[in-house]
Design a protein around this motif. Structure first.
Motif, short mmCIF file in Angstrom:
data_model
loop_
_atom_site.label_atom_id
_atom_site.label_comp_id
_atom_site.label_asym_id
_atom_site.label_seq_id
_atom_site.Cartn_x
_atom_site.Cartn_y
_atom_site.Cartn_z
N GLY A 153 11.04 -73.62 -64.56
CA GLY A 153 10.69 -74.86 -63.88
C GLY A 153 9.89 -74.67 -62.60
N ALA A 154 9.21 -73.53 -62.49
CA ALA A 154 8.51 -73.21 -61.24
C ALA A 154 7.27 -74.07 -61.01
CB ALA A 154 8.13 -71.73 -61.21
N LEU A 155 6.64 -74.54 -62.09
CA LEU A 155 5.51 -75.47 -61.90
C LEU A 155 6.00 -76.74 -61.20
CD1 LEU A 155 3.25 -75.55 -65.11
CD2 LEU A 155 2.62 -74.78 -62.80
N SER A 156 7.13 -77.25 -61.66
CA SER A 156 7.69 -78.47 -61.09
C SER A 156 8.13 -78.25 -59.65
CB SER A 156 8.87 -78.96 -61.94
OG SER A 156 8.48 -79.12 -63.29
N VAL A 157 8.72 -77.08 -59.39
CA VAL A 157 9.22 -76.79 -58.05
C VAL A 157 8.08 -76.50 -57.09
CG1 VAL A 157 10.53 -75.12 -56.69
CG2 VAL A 157 11.49 -76.00 -58.82
N HIS A 158 7.20 -75.57 -57.46
CA HIS A 158 6.23 -75.06 -56.49
C HIS A 158 4.90 -75.80 -56.50
CE1 HIS A 158 8.69 -71.72 -55.11
NE2 HIS A 158 9.07 -71.57 -56.36
N LEU A 159 4.36 -76.08 -57.67
CA LEU A 159 3.05 -76.75 -57.70
C LEU A 159 3.20 -78.24 -57.38
CD1 LEU A 159 0.03 -76.57 -58.13
CD2 LEU A 159 0.40 -76.94 -60.57
N VAL A 160 4.06 -78.93 -58.12
CA VAL A 160 4.22 -80.37 -57.92
C VAL A 160 4.72 -80.66 -56.50
CG1 VAL A 160 5.53 -82.41 -58.64
CG2 VAL A 160 4.57 -80.87 -60.36
N ASN A 161 5.75 -79.94 -56.07
CA ASN A 161 6.32 -80.22 -54.74
C ASN A 161 5.51 -79.59 -53.61
OD1 ASN A 161 8.73 -81.96 -54.62
ND2 ASN A 161 9.42 -80.60 -56.25
N GLY A 162 4.74 -78.56 -53.91
CA GLY A 162 3.82 -78.06 -52.91
C GLY A 162 2.77 -79.10 -52.57
N ILE A 163 2.28 -79.77 -53.61
CA ILE A 163 1.30 -80.85 -53.41
C ILE A 163 1.95 -82.03 -52.70
CG2 ILE A 163 -0.11 -82.56 -54.63
CD1 ILE A 163 -0.67 -80.35 -56.73
N TRP A 164 3.15 -82.43 -53.17
CA TRP A 164 3.84 -83.56 -52.55
C TRP A 164 4.14 -83.28 -51.07
CZ3 TRP A 164 5.27 -87.83 -50.74
CH2 TRP A 164 6.51 -88.05 -50.13
N GLY A 165 4.65 -82.09 -50.78
CA GLY A 165 5.00 -81.76 -49.41
C GLY A 165 3.80 -81.73 -48.48
N THR A 166 2.66 -81.26 -49.00
CA THR A 166 1.44 -81.22 -48.18
C THR A 166 0.98 -82.64 -47.84
OG1 THR A 166 0.81 -79.15 -49.29
CG2 THR A 166 -0.91 -80.32 -48.09
N ILE A 167 1.05 -83.53 -48.82
CA ILE A 167 0.65 -84.93 -48.58
C ILE A 167 1.68 -85.63 -47.70
CG2 ILE A 167 0.29 -87.16 -49.72
CD1 ILE A 167 -0.86 -85.59 -52.10
N ALA A 168 2.96 -85.24 -47.83
CA ALA A 168 4.02 -85.88 -47.03
C ALA A 168 3.79 -85.70 -45.54
CB ALA A 168 5.39 -85.31 -47.43
N VAL A 169 3.17 -84.60 -45.14
CA VAL A 169 2.88 -84.40 -43.72
C VAL A 169 1.95 -85.50 -43.21
CG1 VAL A 169 1.84 -82.85 -42.01
CG2 VAL A 169 3.22 -81.91 -43.87
N ALA A 170 0.95 -85.85 -44.00
CA ALA A 170 0.03 -86.92 -43.60
C ALA A 170 0.74 -88.27 -43.56
CB ALA A 170 -1.16 -86.98 -44.55
N ILE A 171 1.71 -88.47 -44.45
CA ILE A 171 2.43 -89.75 -44.51
C ILE A 171 3.34 -89.92 -43.30
CG2 ILE A 171 4.13 -91.10 -45.82
CD1 ILE A 171 3.05 -89.78 -48.36
N PHE A 172 4.05 -88.84 -42.92
CA PHE A 172 5.14 -88.96 -41.95
C PHE A 172 4.84 -88.42 -40.56
CE2 PHE A 172 7.30 -88.95 -46.13
CZ PHE A 172 7.96 -90.17 -46.03
N VAL A 173 3.70 -87.77 -40.39
CA VAL A 173 3.37 -87.21 -39.07
C VAL A 173 2.13 -87.92 -38.53
CG1 VAL A 173 2.75 -85.15 -37.76
CG2 VAL A 173 4.37 -84.98 -39.67
N ASP A 174 2.24 -88.49 -37.35
CA ASP A 174 1.12 -89.22 -36.75
C ASP A 174 -0.04 -88.27 -36.46
OD1 ASP A 174 2.55 -91.58 -36.79
OD2 ASP A 174 3.33 -91.34 -34.76
#
Length: 206
Positions: A153-174
């Motif tokens: 399940g490493a694609l789901s853990v690392h690729l999918v959530n790596g992308i989500w986490g990178t975008i989350a910074v823009a969503i939650f950090v001014d």
């Protein structure tokens, strides 16, 4: 980075024998040693404190030490919320508990929060990690439908959530640009995927 490299490996090496049957169904190939899987996940979780905490760079002042403490706490809550959501979603979707999905939910939460654990307040990582855990539960069967055999399940853990986490910074950090975050994803993918593809292709041939 690891997710892009894994994507190249999966595309080159293909599925394990018997994973996808001729009638279109998917054979579940369970882990051979659940205690070692669990130990591995906990070692990763503990190691993440040093990884993210160490990324702050210094603890030579009170402000820096506070930043390290916040980073470690946010890392932990991201992983914890990912595990809880992975557990609940798996239970309500499949009516069973799956320890590997719970552990991957935790790892998904840890990955998701890693792009900016020192930038978030103490509550935001709970949401980011929870979404990360949910993404793991949803992405694992999606990759199976695409006949992409990802044994752990490493694609789901690392690729999918790596992308989500990178975008989350823009969503939650001014003050963080969405385009800069997306550009980072594209640059990493554009470098890592083709290089990994060539290297793994040659190794596979040899």
């Amino acid at each position: 980075t690891g997710g892009w490299a894994l994507l190249a490996a999966i595309l080159i090496m293909g599925a394990r024998k018997g994973k996808y049957k001729k009638n279109g169904s998917t054979k579940v190939i369970p882990a051979s040693n659940i205690p070692l899987v669990t130990l591995g996940a906990f070692l990763l979780w503990i190691g993440w404190f040093g990884f993210n905490g160490g990324s702050v760079g210094t603890i030579s002042s009170k402000e820096n030490a506070d930043a390290v403490a916040l980073t470690i706490m946010n890392t932990n809550t991201g992983g914890l919320s990912g595990a809880i959501v992975g557990w609940l979603l798996t239970y309500f979707t499949y009516k069973k508990f799956d320890i590997t999905m719970i552990l991957n939910g935790a790892l998904g939460g840890l990955v998701a929060v890693t792009a900016g654990p020192d930038k978030f307040d103490m509550y935001t990582p709970i949401l980011i990690g929870a979404i990360g855990g949910a993404l793991v539960v949803w992405a694992v069967p999606l990759f199976d439908k695409l006949k992409m055999d990802d044994p752990v399940g490493a694609l789901s853990v690392h690729l999918v959530n790596g992308i989500w986490g990178t975008i989350a910074v823009a969503i939650f950090v001014d003050g963080v640009s969405y385009w800069n975050q997306i550009k980072g994803i594209l640059v990493v993918g554009g470098i890592v995927f083709p290089i990994s593809f060539v290297v793994i292709y040659l190794i596979n041939k040899i």
